[in-house]
Design a protein around this motif. Structure first.
Motif, PDB file in Angstrom:
ATOM      1  N   UNK A 256       0.812  -1.211   0.000  1.00 42.76           N
ATOM      2  CA  UNK A 256       0.000   0.000   0.000  1.00 42.76           C
ATOM      3  C   UNK A 256       0.849   1.267   0.000  1.00 42.76           C
ATOM      4  N   UNK A 257       0.592   2.144  -0.965  1.00 42.66           N
ATOM      5  CA  UNK A 257       1.290   3.427  -1.021  1.00 42.66           C
ATOM      6  C   UNK A 257       0.703   4.431  -0.034  1.00 42.66           C
ATOM      7  N   UNK A 258      -0.351   4.048   0.689  1.00 40.76           N
ATOM      8  CA  UNK A 258      -0.870   4.897   1.765  1.00 40.76           C
ATOM      9  C   UNK A 258       0.195   5.108   2.840  1.00 40.76           C
ATOM     10  N   UNK A 259       1.167   4.211   2.878  1.00 44.32           N
ATOM     11  CA  UNK A 259       2.264   4.329   3.843  1.00 44.32           C
ATOM     12  C   UNK A 259       2.947   5.687   3.718  1.00 44.32           C
ATOM     13  N   UNK A 260       2.979   6.229   2.498  1.00 45.13           N
ATOM     14  CA  UNK A 260       3.666   7.503   2.271  1.00 45.13           C
ATOM     15  C   UNK A 260       3.068   8.630   3.095  1.00 45.13           C
ATOM     16  N   UNK A 261       1.769   8.559   3.370  1.00 45.74           N
ATOM     17  CA  UNK A 261       1.109   9.615   4.135  1.00 45.74           C
ATOM     18  C   UNK A 261       1.201   9.377   5.635  1.00 45.74           C
ATOM     19  N   UNK A 262       1.870   8.284   6.038  1.00 44.88           N
ATOM     20  CA  UNK A 262       1.955   7.949   7.467  1.00 44.88           C
ATOM     21  C   UNK A 262       3.397   7.761   7.913  1.00 44.88           C
ATOM     22  N   UNK A 263       4.302   8.488   7.285  1.00 45.77           N
ATOM     23  CA  UNK A 263       5.726   8.315   7.586  1.00 45.77           C
ATOM     24  C   UNK A 263       6.075   8.736   9.012  1.00 45.77           C
ATOM     25  N   UNK A 264       5.206   9.528   9.655  1.00 45.16           N
ATOM     26  CA  UNK A 264       5.486   9.913  11.040  1.00 45.16           C
ATOM     27  C   UNK A 264       5.402   8.713  11.982  1.00 45.16           C
ATOM     28  N   UNK A 265       4.660   7.684  11.578  1.00 45.02           N
ATOM     29  CA  UNK A 265       4.508   6.493  12.400  1.00 45.02           C
ATOM     30  C   UNK A 265       5.422   5.347  11.959  1.00 45.02           C
TER      31      UNK A 265
END
Length: 491
Positions: A256-265
């Motif tokens: 999932x490329x949604x990971x890119x929007x959650x790099x703080x975690x």
């Protein structure tokens, strides 16, 4: 209990991995890559590094790397670097622990492995245990409500992630086999036999993570499997919360490329396998995704439309406009900071002779609101006297659009007022907004609502778009940006 943390694992040779180092810098680590890159190999190897330190699972290499006609696994070698916190609270880096298979057996002996609880969640957890028995006749199970603290926390977490009104986690037993179930607020009950696969897997993951002892290692193959985007993002945030609270390490594979929007975690470890002209295979690991790696994952090119905004509030608002216009895969949104940077940015694009047809610079609309004010700043950046100097300044000016705010009104104050004028009075966001009568900083008109409700700014903005979709002032506020984007829908 050992307070042990994995810092890195080095693969000299294991399956398709050769001279690869995977590092673990955050409580959550995403192992990424295209199919066949070795993501699951990493997860399987990690599960075999430790001896249980209590209730953990005891996985061994032959379980995942079973000798067969085509592969004996002889010559496999890897080593793990751990950090342990002593009784004095001081962390110490331990010498690398080597694992290898020289002949018929893996070494060293399993009893010499460091002690740590490990829990592995494979893709087979998408099926209820009872279904694995291929039962075809009626299943009459005994159902019992679970009252433990673990069960309570598990079902609360699942309710938030899946937007379900769960009230209890059930334990169902059939001929000695246990499988989960749920009860809803309307007293409806159903077991995992009737659940969607994503629903039951989410509950299983949460239950295992919630039950795990402190400093455990949790391994999940394909965390995003069968989950819609919103649920996946909520699951990641909940796992991060639990991991931080319990000092866990959670390592998972995902496409999932949604990971890119959650790099703080999440710490990203992207594996890329490259074959040289001579035919030798090399593996590389990256801690961020370049446009090329994103293309490898998604098959999509770089997003052609670029929008630059002042801050995270403007970014969330533009994102909602983009989403409403179904342009998510076309538009990249970047922050540039203080409004003065808008003019520097515009001037640089003109000086570099960039193709600016698909570039927009957005200002908040509460400062430098007129063309003459903006031109004054552009002239300071483009101050040449060449024949086309004026054309360049006009071109830079045309790149800058703004939100349409009432005079002398900060955007946060404007949005706060929109909430009071459009939201139902029984809505929690309305009630939080109504309680805010004054602030020290204009940003607090929205940030205080987020703090009161423990909600993200993104969620608040999305709700504003929901309730203010026909409000005249709000439509005027976003009109400049929405009009520009609408003209770029078919590029």
């Amino acid at each position: 209990m050992n307070k042990i943390t994995l810092k890195e694992i080095r693969f000299k040779k294991l399956k398709g991995l050769s001279n690869v180092t995977i590092k673990f810098s955050k409580p959550l680590t995403a192992i990424m890559g295209v199919n066949g890159s070795g993501k699951t190999t990493v997860i399987h190897a990690l599960s075999c590094l430790y001896n249980p330190d209590g209730n953990g699972e005891n996985h061994i290499f032959p379980e995942f790397f079973t000798p067969n006609t085509d592969a004996s696994w002889s010559g496999s070698e890897l080593e793990a670097v751990n950090e342990i916190i002593g009784t004095d609270g001081v962390p110490t880096l331990l010498p690398p622990k080597k694992y290898y298979k020289a002949f018929d057996r893996w070494a060293p002996r399993y009893q010499t492995r460091p002690k740590r609880n490990v829990y592995y969640i494979g893709i087979e957890t998408c099926l209820p245990d009872i279904e694995k028995k291929n039962q075809t006749t009626k299943i009459s199970y005994v159902s019992q409500c679970q009252t433990s603290n673990v069960a309570r926390k598990t079902i609360q977490g699942a309710a938030g992630i899946l937007n379900k009104n769960y009230t209890a986690l059930m334990d169902n037993c059939y001929k000695g086999t246990h499988f989960p179930g749920v009860e809803l607020s309307d007293s409806l009950k159903y077991s995992s036999l009737s659940m969607g696969s994503g629903e039951q897997r989410t509950i299983k993951i949460l239950e295992k993570v919630t039950r795990a002892e402190k400093y455990s290692l949790i391994l999940v193959d394909e965390l995003d499997l069968l989950l819609h985007v919103s649920a996946f993002r909520k699951l990641v945030k909940e796992l991060n919360r639990i991991a931080v609270e319990k000092k866990l390490q959670i390592v998972f594979t995902t496409h999932s490329l949604e990971i890119l929007s959650m790099s703080e975690y999440i710490g990203i470890q992207y594996i890329e396998n490259v074959t040289s002209p001579t035919g030798s295979a090399n593996s590389f690991v990256y801690d961020r995704l370049s446009e090329e790696l994103i293309y490898n994952m998604s098959g999509e090119c770089n997003k052609p439309v670029k929008i630059y905004v002042e801050d995270s509030l403007a970014k969330d608002i533009v994102h909602e406009i983009v989403r409403d216009l179904q342009m998510t895969f076309l538009v990249e949104i970047c922050k540039f900071g203080a409004i003065e940077n808008a003019f520097t940015l515009a001037a640089s694009f003109i000086i570099e002779q960039r193709d600016t047809r698909n570039i927009l610079i957005v200002t908040d609309g509460d400062k430098y609101c007129t063309d003459s004010e903006r031109m004054d700043h552009i002239e300071k950046k483009l101050c040449g006297t060449e024949d086309d100097a004026e054309d360049k300044r006009q071109a830079a000016l045309q790149l800058i659009h703004q939100f349409s705010l009432p005079t002398s009104t900060p955007p946060e104050k404007f949005l706060h007022q929109i909430i009071l004028e459009t939201f139902p009075q029984d809505n929690s966001i309305y009630q939080a907004a109504q309680a805010i009568q004054g602030v020290n900083d204009s940003h607090e008109w929205i940030s205080n609502i987020c703090d009161r409700l423990d909600e993200s700014q993104e969620t608040i903005i999305r709700e504003i778009f929901k309730y203010a979709s026909s409000h005249e002032l709000f439509l005027s506020y976003i009109d400049n940006i929405k009009t520009w984007l609408s003209q770029h829908q078919n590029i």
